[in-house]
Scaffold this active site. Structure first.
Site: not given
Ligand code: SAH
Ligand code: MG
Length: 206
Positions: A51, A138, A141, A167
Site C-alpha cells: 500500500s 492499516d 487489528h 479491513d
C-alpha cells in the site's frame, strides 16, 4: 471518486510486492489519495510496502510527503503458526519475522517522497506532532492497538483531510471487529463517510 486502474508501473510494482491489499481496494486507495489535500500523509502498517507504493505514487503526484510506520515484526496473524505467516521473512538470527529487508527496495523507489519510521505506533505517538492531510490506518487489528492508533493520530487530521481505514468488516463472520469499531468512533467524532470499497472505508473530517 471512481477507482481507475493504477498507473502501469505502479501496478507492476504493487503486483510483485507482498502484502494485504486486494487490487480493487488498492485502486480505490489510489483514487482517494489523489483527491486528498496535499500535506503530510501518514500510513500505519507498512509490512512490505504494497500500500505504501500506492500512497507514495499518489503523494508524488499531489505534492505530499508520505510517512509510513511499522516495527516490521508483524502482527499476531503474521507470527509462526498463524494464518498469515510467511516463513521466507523470518530472520534466522533473531527467529523473528522481519519485513524490513523486503521493504527496503520499495522504500528506495519512493525515496523522493516517503520516509519510513521503524518503531511501534505507541512510541511514535509520543512525539508525533504534524497535522495530517491523510491518515491510512492499516496496522495492528487488535481492539487495543487499533483504538490506540486511531486515538493517537486521527486528532491530527485537518478539516477536509482524509481518513482511510482498512479491513473494516461490520459482520463478525467476515473478519475482526476492531477496524469497524474505529470507523464507528470516527463517525461520532467529526468524520463523515464518503465512500466504501470492499473493506476500505473512506472518511473526511468536516
Ligand atoms: N499496509 C500493508 C499491510 C500492513 S499489515 C499492505 O498493504 O500490505 C499490518 C502491519 O502492522 C504489520 O506489518 C505489522 O508489523 C504492523 N504492526 C502491528 N502492530 C504494530 C505496532 N504496534 N506498531 C507498529 N506496527 C505494527
Ligand atoms: Mg489491511
Amino acid at each position: 471518486m471512481l477507482p481507475a486502474p493504477l498507473p502501469l508501473q505502479v501496478a507492476a510494482a504493487v503486483a510483485r510486492t507482498k502484502g494485504f491489499m486486494p487490487e480493487a481496494e488498492g485502486e480505490a486507495l489510489h483514487a482517494h489519495a489523489m483527491s486528498s489535500l496535499p500535506g503530510t500523509w501518514l500510513e500505519i502498517g507498512t509490512y512490505c510496502g504494497k500500500s505504501t507504493l500506492i500512497l507514495g505514487d499518489a503523494a508524488r503526484r499531489v505534492g505530499s510527503s508520505l510517512v509510513t510506520v511499522d516495527h516490521h515484526h508483524g502482527s499476531e496473524e503474521n507470527q509462526p503458526g498463524w494464518e498469515w505467516h510467511d516463513t521466507s521473512m523470518v530472520d534466522p538470527q533473531s527467529g523473528m519475522l522481519d519485513t524490513l529487508p523486503t521493504f527496503r527496495p520499495v522504500l528506495d523507489s519512493l525515496s523522493d517522497v516517503c520516509s519510513a519510521v521503524v518503531g511501534s505506533t505507541e512510541v511514535v505517538a509520543r512525539w508525533w506532532a504534524s497535522p495530517l492531510a491523510l491518515l491510512f490506518l492499516d496496522g495492528n487489528h487488535t481492539e487495543e492497538t487499533a483504538q490506540h492508533d486511531y486515538a493517537a493520530f486521527a486528532p491530527f487530521v485537518v478539516p477536509g483531510g482524509t481518513l482511510l481505514v482498512h479491513d473494516v468488516f461490520p459482520d463478525p463472520a467476515d473478519g475482526g471487529q476492531a477496524p469497524w469499531h474505529v470507523v464507528q468512533r470516527a463517525l461520532s467524532e467529526g468524520f463523515v463517510e464518503i465512500a466504501r470499497h470492499g473493506s476500505l472505508r473512506v472518511l473526511r473530517r468536516t
